[in-house]
Every structure is written in structure tokens, then in C-alpha cells.
Design a protein around this motif. Sequence first.
Motif, PDB file in Angstrom:
ATOM      1  N   PRO A  21       0.978  -1.375   0.070  1.00  0.00           N
ATOM      2  CA  PRO A  21       0.120  -0.093   0.171  1.00  0.00           C
ATOM      3  C   PRO A  21       0.831   1.319  -0.248  1.00  0.00           C
ATOM      4  CG  PRO A  21      -0.758  -1.845   1.797  1.00  0.00           C
ATOM      5  CD  PRO A  21       0.548  -2.201   1.260  1.00  0.00           C
ATOM      6  N   GLY A  22       0.535   2.286  -0.633  1.00  0.00           N
ATOM      7  CA  GLY A  22       1.227   3.370  -0.829  1.00  0.00           C
ATOM      8  C   GLY A  22       2.225   3.489  -2.094  1.00  0.00           C
ATOM      9  N   VAL A  43       2.727  -6.612 -19.663  1.00  0.00           N
ATOM     10  CA  VAL A  43       1.510  -6.603 -18.823  1.00  0.00           C
ATOM     11  C   VAL A  43       1.271  -5.906 -17.588  1.00  0.00           C
ATOM     12  CG1 VAL A  43      -0.030  -8.378 -17.947  1.00  0.00           C
ATOM     13  CG2 VAL A  43       1.142  -9.171 -20.053  1.00  0.00           C
ATOM     14  N   GLY A  44       0.351  -5.149 -17.676  1.00  0.00           N
ATOM     15  CA  GLY A  44      -0.042  -4.316 -16.330  1.00  0.00           C
ATOM     16  C   GLY A  44      -1.454  -4.476 -16.023  1.00  0.00           C
ATOM     17  N   GLU A  45      -1.756  -3.773 -14.978  1.00  0.00           N
ATOM     18  CA  GLU A  45      -3.452  -3.754 -14.463  1.00  0.00           C
ATOM     19  C   GLU A  45      -4.036  -2.455 -15.060  1.00  0.00           C
ATOM     20  OE1 GLU A  45      -5.990  -4.194 -10.465  1.00  0.00           O
ATOM     21  OE2 GLU A  45      -3.967  -3.408 -10.569  1.00  0.00           O
ATOM     22  N   ILE A  46      -5.327  -2.592 -15.635  1.00  0.00           N
ATOM     23  CA  ILE A  46      -5.978  -1.401 -16.102  1.00  0.00           C
ATOM     24  C   ILE A  46      -6.511  -0.727 -14.783  1.00  0.00           C
ATOM     25  CG2 ILE A  46      -8.011  -0.582 -17.327  1.00  0.00           C
ATOM     26  CD1 ILE A  46      -7.730  -2.920 -18.959  1.00  0.00           C
ATOM     27  N   VAL A  47      -6.078   0.672 -14.680  1.00  0.00           N
ATOM     28  CA  VAL A  47      -6.745   1.459 -13.441  1.00  0.00           C
ATOM     29  C   VAL A  47      -7.400   2.750 -14.300  1.00  0.00           C
ATOM     30  CG1 VAL A  47      -4.949   0.747 -12.039  1.00  0.00           C
ATOM     31  CG2 VAL A  47      -4.610   2.672 -13.503  1.00  0.00           C
ATOM     32  N   ALA A  48      -8.350   3.258 -13.682  1.00  0.00           N
ATOM     33  CA  ALA A  48      -9.471   4.272 -14.044  1.00  0.00           C
ATOM     34  C   ALA A  48      -9.480   5.103 -12.987  1.00  0.00           C
ATOM     35  CB  ALA A  48     -10.602   3.682 -14.797  1.00  0.00           C
ATOM     36  N   ARG A  49     -10.099   6.234 -13.277  1.00  0.00           N
ATOM     37  CA  ARG A  49     -10.466   7.383 -12.464  1.00  0.00           C
ATOM     38  C   ARG A  49     -11.576   8.439 -13.042  1.00  0.00           C
ATOM     39  NH1 ARG A  49      -7.851  10.145  -8.918  1.00  0.00           N
ATOM     40  NH2 ARG A  49      -9.178  11.935  -8.948  1.00  0.00           N
ATOM     41  N   GLY A  50     -12.228   9.020 -12.365  1.00  0.00           N
ATOM     42  CA  GLY A  50     -13.180  10.145 -13.111  1.00  0.00           C
ATOM     43  C   GLY A  50     -14.763   9.731 -12.656  1.00  0.00           C
ATOM     44  N   ASN A  51     -15.478  10.801 -13.347  1.00  0.00           N
ATOM     45  CA  ASN A  51     -16.721  10.808 -12.787  1.00  0.00           C
ATOM     46  C   ASN A  51     -17.672   9.535 -13.326  1.00  0.00           C
ATOM     47  OD1 ASN A  51     -16.677  13.499 -11.905  1.00  0.00           O
ATOM     48  ND2 ASN A  51     -16.743  14.095 -14.083  1.00  0.00           N
ATOM     49  N   ILE A  52     -17.179   8.517 -13.774  1.00  0.00           N
ATOM     50  CA  ILE A  52     -17.784   7.502 -14.403  1.00  0.00           C
ATOM     51  C   ILE A  52     -17.170   6.166 -13.601  1.00  0.00           C
ATOM     52  CG2 ILE A  52     -18.944   8.268 -16.254  1.00  0.00           C
ATOM     53  CD1 ILE A  52     -17.112   6.452 -17.738  1.00  0.00           C
ATOM     54  N   VAL A  53     -16.786   6.377 -12.399  1.00  0.00           N
ATOM     55  CA  VAL A  53     -16.213   5.449 -11.329  1.00  0.00           C
ATOM     56  C   VAL A  53     -17.098   5.598 -10.119  1.00  0.00           C
ATOM     57  CG1 VAL A  53     -14.234   4.563  -9.768  1.00  0.00           C
ATOM     58  CG2 VAL A  53     -13.536   5.304 -12.149  1.00  0.00           C
ATOM     59  N   GLN A  61     -18.874   5.374  -6.556  1.00  0.00           N
ATOM     60  CA  GLN A  61     -18.587   5.798  -5.325  1.00  0.00           C
ATOM     61  C   GLN A  61     -17.845   4.922  -4.427  1.00  0.00           C
ATOM     62  OE1 GLN A  61     -22.430   7.361  -3.939  1.00  0.00           O
ATOM     63  NE2 GLN A  61     -21.572   9.525  -3.949  1.00  0.00           N
ATOM     64  N   GLY A  62     -18.100   3.819  -4.374  1.00  0.00           N
ATOM     65  CA  GLY A  62     -17.237   2.828  -3.641  1.00  0.00           C
ATOM     66  C   GLY A  62     -18.455   1.633  -3.516  1.00  0.00           C
ATOM     67  N   TYR A  63     -17.968   0.609  -2.663  1.00  0.00           N
ATOM     68  CA  TYR A  63     -18.713  -0.507  -2.381  1.00  0.00           C
ATOM     69  C   TYR A  63     -19.412  -0.295  -0.947  1.00  0.00           C
ATOM     70  CZ  TYR A  63     -15.509  -2.901  -5.328  1.00  0.00           C
ATOM     71  OH  TYR A  63     -14.758  -3.347  -6.533  1.00  0.00           O
ATOM     72  N   PHE A  64     -20.800  -0.749  -0.962  1.00  0.00           N
ATOM     73  CA  PHE A  64     -21.709  -0.220  -0.084  1.00  0.00           C
ATOM     74  C   PHE A  64     -21.258  -0.809   1.234  1.00  0.00           C
ATOM     75  CE2 PHE A  64     -25.953  -0.932   1.799  1.00  0.00           C
ATOM     76  CZ  PHE A  64     -26.459   0.431   1.981  1.00  0.00           C
ATOM     77  N   GLN A  65     -21.263  -0.045   2.498  1.00  0.00           N
ATOM     78  CA  GLN A  65     -21.023  -0.334   3.688  1.00  0.00           C
ATOM     79  C   GLN A  65     -19.673  -1.246   3.598  1.00  0.00           C
ATOM     80  OE1 GLN A  65     -24.684  -2.546   5.092  1.00  0.00           O
ATOM     81  NE2 GLN A  65     -25.648  -0.446   5.343  1.00  0.00           N
ATOM     82  N   ARG A 102      -8.866  -0.389  -0.895  1.00  0.00           N
ATOM     83  CA  ARG A 102      -8.055  -1.252  -1.445  1.00  0.00           C
ATOM     84  C   ARG A 102      -8.263  -0.996  -3.096  1.00  0.00           C
ATOM     85  NH1 ARG A 102      -9.845  -5.007   2.088  1.00  0.00           N
ATOM     86  NH2 ARG A 102     -11.204  -5.832   0.763  1.00  0.00           N
ATOM     87  N   ALA A 103      -9.586  -1.084  -3.684  1.00  0.00           N
ATOM     88  CA  ALA A 103      -9.867  -0.743  -4.817  1.00  0.00           C
ATOM     89  C   ALA A 103      -9.648   0.355  -5.599  1.00  0.00           C
ATOM     90  CB  ALA A 103     -11.399  -0.936  -5.043  1.00  0.00           C
ATOM     91  N   PHE A 104      -9.255   1.542  -4.474  1.00  0.00           N
ATOM     92  CA  PHE A 104      -8.914   2.904  -4.964  1.00  0.00           C
ATOM     93  C   PHE A 104      -7.583   3.326  -4.423  1.00  0.00           C
ATOM     94  CE2 PHE A 104     -13.660   4.751  -4.670  1.00  0.00           C
ATOM     95  CZ  PHE A 104     -14.042   4.079  -5.779  1.00  0.00           C
ATOM     96  N   GLU A 105      -6.576   2.252  -4.224  1.00  0.00           N
ATOM     97  CA  GLU A 105      -5.186   2.450  -3.934  1.00  0.00           C
ATOM     98  C   GLU A 105      -4.544   3.311  -4.789  1.00  0.00           C
ATOM     99  OE1 GLU A 105      -2.025   2.386  -1.517  1.00  0.00           O
ATOM    100  OE2 GLU A 105      -3.879   1.536  -1.069  1.00  0.00           O
ATOM    101  N   GLY A 106      -3.749   4.206  -4.656  1.00  0.00           N
ATOM    102  CA  GLY A 106      -2.994   5.200  -5.436  1.00  0.00           C
ATOM    103  C   GLY A 106      -3.941   6.053  -6.055  1.00  0.00           C
ATOM    104  N   GLY A 107      -5.027   6.417  -5.671  1.00  0.00           N
ATOM    105  CA  GLY A 107      -5.980   7.180  -6.384  1.00  0.00           C
ATOM    106  C   GLY A 107      -6.535   6.861  -7.516  1.00  0.00           C
ATOM    107  N   TYR A 108      -6.426   5.616  -8.065  1.00  0.00           N
ATOM    108  CA  TYR A 108      -7.251   5.047  -9.039  1.00  0.00           C
ATOM    109  C   TYR A 108      -8.026   3.797  -8.789  1.00  0.00           C
ATOM    110  CZ  TYR A 108      -4.959   7.877 -12.762  1.00  0.00           C
ATOM    111  OH  TYR A 108      -4.300   9.007 -13.323  1.00  0.00           O
ATOM    112  N   PHE A 109      -9.117   3.448  -9.490  1.00  0.00           N
ATOM    113  CA  PHE A 109      -9.750   2.233  -9.516  1.00  0.00           C
ATOM    114  C   PHE A 109      -8.881   1.101 -10.106  1.00  0.00           C
ATOM    115  CE2 PHE A 109     -12.693  -0.697 -11.421  1.00  0.00           C
ATOM    116  CZ  PHE A 109     -12.989  -1.503 -10.330  1.00  0.00           C
ATOM    117  N   HIS A 110      -8.914  -0.006  -9.364  1.00  0.00           N
ATOM    118  CA  HIS A 110      -8.202  -1.170  -9.643  1.00  0.00           C
ATOM    119  C   HIS A 110      -8.976  -2.049 -10.362  1.00  0.00           C
ATOM    120  CE1 HIS A 110      -3.852   0.068  -8.204  1.00  0.00           C
ATOM    121  NE2 HIS A 110      -4.641   0.711  -7.575  1.00  0.00           N
ATOM    122  N   SER A 111      -9.099  -2.342 -11.638  1.00  0.00           N
ATOM    123  CA  SER A 111     -10.076  -3.073 -12.397  1.00  0.00           C
ATOM    124  C   SER A 111      -9.691  -4.625 -11.965  1.00  0.00           C
ATOM    125  CB  SER A 111      -9.841  -2.881 -13.859  1.00  0.00           C
ATOM    126  OG  SER A 111      -8.613  -3.455 -14.422  1.00  0.00           O
ATOM    127  N   GLY A 112      -8.532  -5.092 -11.804  1.00  0.00           N
ATOM    128  CA  GLY A 112      -8.297  -6.363 -11.619  1.00  0.00           C
ATOM    129  C   GLY A 112      -7.952  -7.018 -13.130  1.00  0.00           C
TER     130      GLY A 112
END
Length: 588
Positions: free
Chosen positions: A410-411, A424-434, A436-440, A447-457
Motif C-alpha cells: 500500500p502506498g 502486461v500491467g493492470e488497467i486502472v481508471a478514475r473520473g466521474n464514471i467510477v 462512489q465505492g462498495y456499499f458499507q 483497496r480498490a482505490f489504492e493510489g488514487g485510481y480504481f483497480h480493475s483487476g
Amino acid sequence: MNSFGSALTNFRPTPASIPPSNAHLTLHISSDLPVNFHPLNPLEFLLRAAQIYPDRLALLHPDVQFPVFYTYSVWAQRVQNFAYGLLRAGIQPGDRIAVLAPNSPMIADALQGVIGARAIVTTINTRLTKDEIDYILTHSGARLIFVDHDYKHLVSGATAPIIVSDDTGRPDDPYEGFLTAGRVYSQEKGWAGLEIDSDENKPLSLNYTSGTTGRPKGTYLAAVANAFETQMSKESTYLWWAATLLLDIIIWIVLFHRILPMFHAAGWTFPWSITFSFATQAVSDHLANSRLLFDLEAFLELRSNTLLWSSYSADRNHEPSKRKAAAAPNQDDHCWCCTHRSAPCSAEVQGFQPVHVYGLTETYGPFTRNYPQSSWFGLSPSERAKLSARQGHAFATSAPLRVVRPTTSPGDKLVDVPRDGKTVGEIVARGNIVMQGYFQDPEATARAFEGGYFHSGDLAVWHPDGSVQIQDRSKDIIISGGENASSLAIEQELASHPDVLEVSVVGREHPKWGERPMAFVILHAGSAERWAGNHKGFSSALKAHARKRLPGFATPEWIAIVEELPKTSTGKIMKTVLRKRAAASAKL
């Protein structure tokens, strides 16, 4: 048997569905908001359509005992009634409203009407078990449940009030009674009595299995992007069909596999793309068993451009001879546009104008598209198909995506992979069509937003032109002798064999190499007859085919011919099941 035309002519909506002659199609907006700010809200697409094209057919539900056909003005009134019905039931902003229904007018109403009450819609997969549905109802804290009559046994015992739809559109239908009560409760205040939420970042939808929350702003932008990228217009008809179809008629449809159901991640924002485009939507969940056959010619007169959303791969499940009815767009008056995701599109459906997109529930559905280049047109069909199978570039409403090296702790700073089409790497994304988060679940969100991007897997390579190409899900990569083998890349090459109808590849334990690929193959009907009793011969032939196209560590060690592949309700192959089968076969 009634024809499409006569059913349309004879249909009459309920009295409560008829709007007043002076309907004012504008939500109330708070005077406290600055003049230069208007919160983005996708419900306004419907109101705009009802204002500009009030008599255009908006929603049709033909293959039921009592077909219904709603214009934009009538449908907008029904959605308004739905919103007031929620308020009458005591629903407060932020309350979750559950909907358990196949593709039908009720779920279409709910996806619009819940916004009018500033609540949150939770559409539930009709193919889940009762235990799974009970969990969703409890976890979401649903305050009100809408259920189709065929599925009401799945919500028995629920603590929230239940509204049942008999799917008739007639006044004595309990769901129609709910809408009528909403109309009465409104006291004809109309849309002006419903206030637009001033915070465009509040939750709008809650989607399972991921348990993700989306916002009006994100939904709005994703819907606009979907409409633009698929070139939807007022001449388009969007077909909500969840069942496998086969209508081998003229140039109609030659099998599309599991077209997107509305309950799947709120239809990936297409319910609002449709209204944004002034398009017509046809809702059906079982056309193959239709109780009412329609006049195809009359239906085609309504729209000249039909858009189909295919969850996975289009026209991969029939013999080539059955594809010959698919005319190229310039050979016919009708344009058949197939938007598909996940699986690469076969070269044999290029006449359907395939549009390859990529996305996840966490990104409101698709957020990338493959953009064809003029330089591709001189290539062979197989070469062109490989290029068109890339996931491409980000939508205009999405921030540019990245492909980054895996992080170890992390970090760690996110570092882009070279744009060489190999690393090969992992697709990450950010912006208005990501999302808000996982409910509760703040930990999973972090974990999904590590580094300021959404990690797709999703693992991918980045090409020099900036387009991305998925290699595999991280969990589906096969590590053989220290080499990473992409199950998707293997499947693409195996699928090029003329006898292969469908194929899925997983890793199986190997005593020397750790893992080796195992392929599960469905053969074309004619090929299955030819190879009957000689599966070893087919395995040898397919391996020889693979060795010409793949490195040794990626060539399948084992090949199993099967009659079907295990799939989820939305058509995705369940590789977890195949991995268990592979592990079991290793013990034999």
C-alpha cells in the motif's frame, strides 16, 4: 393471432397513465442553487424526450398476453406516478428500493421513477436463489420491494412492503393500482412537485454482486457516452432481451447470446442512454417462447436502426451457414449494430458493425471503446478481427485510463507499463464514471482505490497508439514454468480452429511446470458428428493448430470436449467451476 400493428392500434393505457394536456415537464429546482449550476440528473432525459417527441413510441412490451405500447408522454406520466407512489409510501431520500423483475415495463419505470423520489434503486438478478435474494434485501436495507408475479415466491417472508406486478398494464393489476394511487396522491402537482436533488454526487443506484453505489452525475455522463459511442438516435430501437434467441428470418437476428437484462448493473446505464437519444426500447425476456407473434414488416417500419447489446460474444454460437442472412449495413436499409464486451468479436459478424467496449459494474458499465482505423480496411478478416478485439481507448466522459505495473505494498506509486504491446500491467481508471465505492465496505473501497485510481483487476498490454488490450483477469492468468500465459489469448487462438464453436481455458496443476492450460471445447454440430468416438484425434489436431500460434507453455496440455459451458445468468463463463472440474480430472 394478433399482428404487431393491430396490437399497437388497439392498445389503450390506463386512465392514470394519460397526462394532462398542459403537462409541465420540469422538475422543481431549489432557488438556493447558483444560476450557473444545474445538477446532472439522468431523469431529465426522459422529460426532455416527452417534451420534444411526446407521441414517439418510447416503450413496447409485445410478447406477453396483454401487450403494452407507451409513447414518451404517457411513459413520463407513468414514471411521475411511480415517484409519487414512493412518496405516498413514506419513502425518504436515500432509501433503497428493490426491484425483482425480468425485462418489463415495471423495471423500466423503476429505473426512472426512483430518481424522481430521490431514492436509490437496487435491481436484483431474477436467477439468484432465495437465500441470495434475502441477503441482498437485508444488506441493502430495502424499504420497498417491487416484484414480478413470476418471482414473488422469492421475496416471501421479506419485512419490507411488497408491490406485485401481474405484467398486464390493466387497471386491475396491483402494480397499476400503485401507479394510480401515486397519481391521486400527487394532486396533479405534476413534475413541479418533485424536486431535483441538488447534490449530483448522492447515490442513485446500488448494484450487486459487487455492492457498488453510483451517482446521478456518473450515470448521466456514462449514459451520454453510451449513446454517443453506439450512435443511438431517435431512429434506434434498443432490444432488452435476456434469453437466447433464434429468429432466423430475413436479416432480422441470427442468434445473439444473452443480450443484456435490465437488472444487470441497472442495465449499464442504457435505460438513460435510450431516453437521451429519444430512442424506442422493446422489453422482452422470453421472445423465443413468445405467446404473440408479430408482423416483422410492421415492426421494421417503426425503426430503421436496431441496436442490440450483447453481453459477451455475438453470433459465436451457430453454424456459419446460419450467419449468411446477416447482410452488411450497406446492403440493406436497416443497420444492425451489435455492441459487445469481454469476448472478441468473430470476423464473421463484421457486417453487423460490431462495437467492442469494455467496462465493469464499478465503472457504470463500459468506459472504453475500440475505434476502427482506416488502415485496417485493407487487412484480411482475421487480422482485422484481432485489431477490433482490442478494448481501445477511454470514452470521452471518462478520464484517460492507464495500464500500470503491479504494486507490492500500500502506498506504492503507480507506474505505467511501456506502450509496447507486450508488457502486461493492470488497467486502472478514475473520473466521474467510477463508482462512489462498495456499499458499507470502506476497507474494500480503499483497496480498490489504492493510489488514487480504481483497480480493475484486469491485466492488459498498452499499445503504441494508446489502445489497451486485455490479456486476462489477474485470477485467470496461468503461470506455467514461471511464464504467464493469458487464458484469453489462448482462447482467441483456439477459437480460430474451424471446428471450435466455443472454448474456455483454465489452469490445471502440473507436476513439473506448476500449471498448464486445460481447454474445454464445444464443437460445431457438424464437427461433433465428425469427431464422435475420436476425441483424442481432435485433441491432437487442436494442439497442432495451437502450436502454430502459441508458445509451448501456452499450448493446452489437456482438451475436454463438452456439450456446454457453465455460465452465469448474464452469460459469463464460470471459470471457478471449470477450475474445479480441471482439478478433479487431475486426480483421475
